[in-house]
Enzyme design. Sequence first.
Site, PDB file in Angstrom:
ATOM      1  CG  ASP A  52      -0.198   0.134   2.536  1.00  4.65           C
ATOM      2  OD1 ASP A  52       1.025  -0.057   2.556  1.00  4.65           O
ATOM      3  OD2 ASP A  52      -0.860   0.427   3.559  1.00  4.65           O
ATOM      4  NE  ARG A 237      -4.339   2.029   1.913  1.00  2.00           N
ATOM      5  CZ  ARG A 237      -4.832   0.789   2.040  1.00  2.00           C
ATOM      6  NH1 ARG A 237      -4.383   0.011   2.995  1.00  2.00           N
ATOM      7  NH2 ARG A 237      -5.766   0.348   1.217  1.00  2.00           N
ATOM      8  CE1 TYR A 245       2.013  -3.983   7.595  1.00  2.00           C
ATOM      9  CE2 TYR A 245       1.687  -1.600   7.645  1.00  2.00           C
ATOM     10  CZ  TYR A 245       1.893  -2.778   6.928  1.00  2.00           C
ATOM     11  OH  TYR A 245       1.963  -2.742   5.565  1.00  2.00           O
ATOM     12  N   PRO A 323       7.293  -5.547   5.965  1.00  2.00           N
ATOM     13  CG  PRO A 323       4.994  -5.547   6.460  1.00  2.00           C
ATOM     14  CD  PRO A 323       6.262  -6.338   6.678  1.00  2.00           C
TER      15      PRO A 323
END
Length: 605
Positions: A52, A237, A245, A323
């Site tokens: 993302d 986002r 996370y 990530p």
Amino acid sequence: MLSQTPENSVDVLVIGAGPAGLMCGNALAAAGDIKLRVIDQRASKVALGQADGIHPRTVEVLQSYGLAERILREGNQIHMLVSLRSPIFQAHSLTGRSFDWISPIARYPFTVTHHQGIVESIFIDSMSLHDLRIDRPVKPCAIQFVRDQTPYPVKVTLEHLDGATDAEKTEVIYAKYVIGTDGAHSWVRKYFGIAMDGDQTDSAWGVVDLTLDTDFPDIRNATIVHSMSGSCFVIPRENDKVRLYVQLLDQGVVDRTGRVDNTHMSPERILEIAKKIFHPFYIRPLTDVEWWTIYIIGQRVASTYSVGDRVFIAGDACHTHSPKAGQGMNVSMNDTHNLAWKIAQVLRGWARPSILRTYESERRKYAQDLIDFDKQLAALFSGEPKAAEKLDDVSRQQIVKAFETSGDFISGVGVHYEPSEIVNIKHQQCARNLVIGQRMPPQIFVRAADARPVDIQDFLPADIRWKILVFFGILDESRLPSAKLLAKELNKPTSFLRKYPVDGHIPRMFDIVAIVAGNKSNFNYLNVPDFFRSHWSKVLLDDTDVTRTKGGGAYERFGIDTNNMTFVVVRPDGYVGMIAPLSALRDLDEYFASFLIPHSSNAKL
């Protein structure tokens, strides 16, 4: 009558249509004159979740393909990193806001976030303009080299998963090159027995995408939260959504084989853990969880990136990591951005096949550097919670420092390819601050013809041509004769500009941009010999625009002498390949001679 398995041939077969495969397919399709197939086992593109984040260098790369506008329009931008500690039953205390985690030399000094499906859609829409469609659902089931000197030496047997009959299910493809971009569990990599070198930790994390109601003030910043209940990394986002996370401590999500066991976890459970980490602030879901997953941190790099210089792997097929720094999709797309132009030039008969070996030497080193950095970062994120009075200790500060000191690396603008046949550092001193082996940095110039400010990166499209930036320095009346003599010399059949393009047609292989240290108010762009200006827009001035707020200072910034003429060779992927002074034209000839094929002997491969 027995049905016969259909057989077809292509120049390039791309296996896997994730971001790496789509970058490759789009680049090769845009190059033209390449017979190409892209297959994917999935019935459709990713709809939600997955990777993302698009970092600054990747946005620059997408801009070079004309695709950045939509990314910027539809995505969210992250400009700040925040680190917080949270003693039990006490209010969060702000412990560090960092503006320096994004490189100051980035053209786009922010990270763009949105789900992977948007990235895939942008590529798919672009590929359709070149009449390229993805074949779905199709998977490879066998691959072998054909040893009879065929121009298509790689045989791949495909299975069409939606085939109604046996005859419709199987197809044989003969390819000149095969590129495996089929993910972390790559079939291509496993088929050839390519080892993945590295380690896997037992640190487990849960990920959820959703929209939240919260009184947490930094929910729209990239925020690291440390607490006695574990750590959480917040990624804002698009469309008000947030990705969390969440560190999973002793949750039993890893089985005896080291694999994730989803039966012990759910998105609701991940959110419950997140609520404890955020306390005393509240987080309340406004929507259902859009996407979720659990992963274990592993850091591995493939032992080799190619087989026989005909089969290549890229993206997650050859490197895996956590990530936390948001590198996965970025590194994957930049892998095939590096490889595609090299394959295109070999297929066109421009370059020798040896150029393909620079793909592994350049990208594998970068992947290993990433793994080393990721190990450091993942260890800091996944450390055990400490007592409340120690939550402001050095580990939290180390995370912020790791982001700050690695801004160029994380942003992607610090990628540095080592010397090779396409990276020649002999004359680095001619432009001391323009690093050979790194991407050409952004810089505003003024077009001499109309005084419009432009960025040099927009003169470096990913069109598989070499860009020759000619820094003329001060081009007054006393130096015009020298410029005309240079034009005459470079126009000779023996010049690299004439020797390699088919029929000596320079614009097919090289694009020349003239850059002059001049004043927009009195410089006549027609003074630049027409050999160096294929179009009126290709003459630039190192001057400010009419507002005096943009441009200027490029010669000084790059360390280029305005009293000399200097050539800067920019590779098709935007990286500086060589720099040379006027006195070293022979060195330029030798540079291109080391990997290009003279047009009289051009032969497609």
